[in-house]
Motif scaffolding. Structure first.
Motif, PDB file in Angstrom:
ATOM      1  N   ALA A   1       0.843  -1.190   0.000  1.00 51.72           N
ATOM      2  CA  ALA A   1       0.000   0.000   0.000  1.00 51.72           C
ATOM      3  C   ALA A   1       0.880   1.241   0.000  1.00 51.72           C
ATOM      4  N   CYS A   2       0.833   2.003  -1.044  1.00 50.00           N
ATOM      5  CA  CYS A   2       1.655   3.214  -1.169  1.00 50.00           C
ATOM      6  C   CYS A   2       0.835   4.432  -0.769  1.00 50.00           C
ATOM      7  N   HIS A   3       0.347   4.415   0.406  1.00 49.47           N
ATOM      8  CA  HIS A   3      -0.435   5.535   0.920  1.00 49.47           C
ATOM      9  C   HIS A   3      -0.269   5.568   2.432  1.00 49.47           C
TER      10      HIS A   3
ATOM     11  N   ASN B   1       1.282  11.938   0.500  1.00 45.38           N
ATOM     12  CA  ASN B   1       0.027  11.210   0.665  1.00 45.38           C
ATOM     13  C   ASN B   1      -0.197  11.069   2.163  1.00 45.38           C
ATOM     14  N   ALA B   2      -0.883  12.016   2.743  1.00 42.24           N
ATOM     15  CA  ALA B   2      -1.048  12.062   4.197  1.00 42.24           C
ATOM     16  C   ALA B   2      -2.271  11.277   4.646  1.00 42.24           C
ATOM     17  N   GLY B   3      -2.110  10.613   5.786  1.00 46.32           N
ATOM     18  CA  GLY B   3      -3.224   9.919   6.415  1.00 46.32           C
ATOM     19  C   GLY B   3      -4.076  10.899   7.208  1.00 46.32           C
ATOM     20  N   PRO B   4      -5.104  10.416   7.859  1.00 48.27           N
ATOM     21  CA  PRO B   4      -5.963  11.309   8.650  1.00 48.27           C
ATOM     22  C   PRO B   4      -5.247  11.778   9.917  1.00 48.27           C
ATOM     23  N   TRP B   5      -5.609  12.961  10.371  1.00 49.57           N
ATOM     24  CA  TRP B   5      -5.054  13.480  11.622  1.00 49.57           C
ATOM     25  C   TRP B   5      -5.601  12.676  12.795  1.00 49.57           C
TER      26      TRP B   5
END
Length: 179
Positions: free
Chosen positions: A25-27, A133-137
C-alpha cells in the motif's frame, strides 16, 4: 493441449490472489499508539505506523501543536515533498523506510519547552505521511508546559511630559515579561 475455460479462469484467480498478498500500500493510514511524554526539556511525541503501509519510499510523521484555544490548520505540510519542519507550531519526524510491512514506531519528535510559553496548555495532533500522501489526523492530546508566565510589564516614557495643543511628543515603550 487445450485448457478448459474454467481451468484458465481458476488459474487466473489463483495468480491474482497470490500476487495480491504481496501488493504494498503506497499511501498513508492513521497512526496508532499516539502518546505525549513530558521529559526534561520538552515533550516527546511518539506513534506507530500500521502494517499495511510499506515499501513505497519514505514515511514520516507530521506533528502540529497549538495553544488549546487556537485552531489547527496544517498549512505548511507540502503535499509534494518531505520538508524538515522543526519549529513551533509544525514538526516532522525523521524519515523511515518500511520494506517489510510491519508495525514500526516513528522516530520520536521532541518539542522543546524553550519554544513554548510556561504554564500554557497545548494540544498536539499527528498523522502519517508518505511523499505527500497524508493519512488522517489523530485525535488531539493535551499537556501543560511547566512553569508560570512572568507578569507582563510595560514601561512608557515620553520625550516631553507637558505638551500644548498642536505640539508633539515621542512615546517609547519597553515591554518585559509575558510570553
Amino acid at each position: 493441449m487445450r485448457f478448459p475455460k474454467v481451468s484458465i479462469l481458476l488459474l487466473s484467480v489463483f495468480i491474482i490472489t497470490a500476487y495480491s498478498n504481496k501488493v504494498k500500500a503506497c499511501h498513508a493510514l492513521a497512526v496508532t499508539n499516539f502518546t505525549l511524554t513530558q521529559v526534561a526539556g520538552g515533550v516527546e511525541v511518539d506513534a506507530n505506523s500500521q502494517s499495511p503501509t510499506c515499501g513505497c519510499n519514505e514515511y514520516w510523521m507530521d506533528v502540529e501543536i497549538r495553544c488549546v484555544n487556537n485552531v489547527f490548520d496544517g498549512a505548511p505540510f507540502d503535499p509534494t515533498q518531505y520538508l524538515g519542519l522543526n519549529t513551533y507550531p509544525y514538526f516532522q519526524s525523521a524519515q523511515m523506510l518500511k520494506p517489510s510491512c510491519v508495525v514500526k514506531a516513528y522516530p520520536t519528535v521532541t518539542i522543546p519547552y524553550s519554544s513554548l510559553c510556561p504554564g500554557v496548555q497545548y494540544k498536539v495532533r499527528v498523522r502519517e505521511n508518505n511523499n505527500g500522501n497524508a493519512g488522517p489526523w489523530s485525535t488531539a492530546l493535551t499537556f501543560t508546559a511547566p512553569g508560570t508566565i512572568d507578569p507582563l510589564i510595560i514601561d512608557i516614557t515620553a520625550t516631553q511630559t507637558a505638551v500644548c495643543p498642536g505640539n508633539c511628543t515621542t512615546l517609547t515603550a519597553n515591554v518585559t515579561g509575558g510570553c
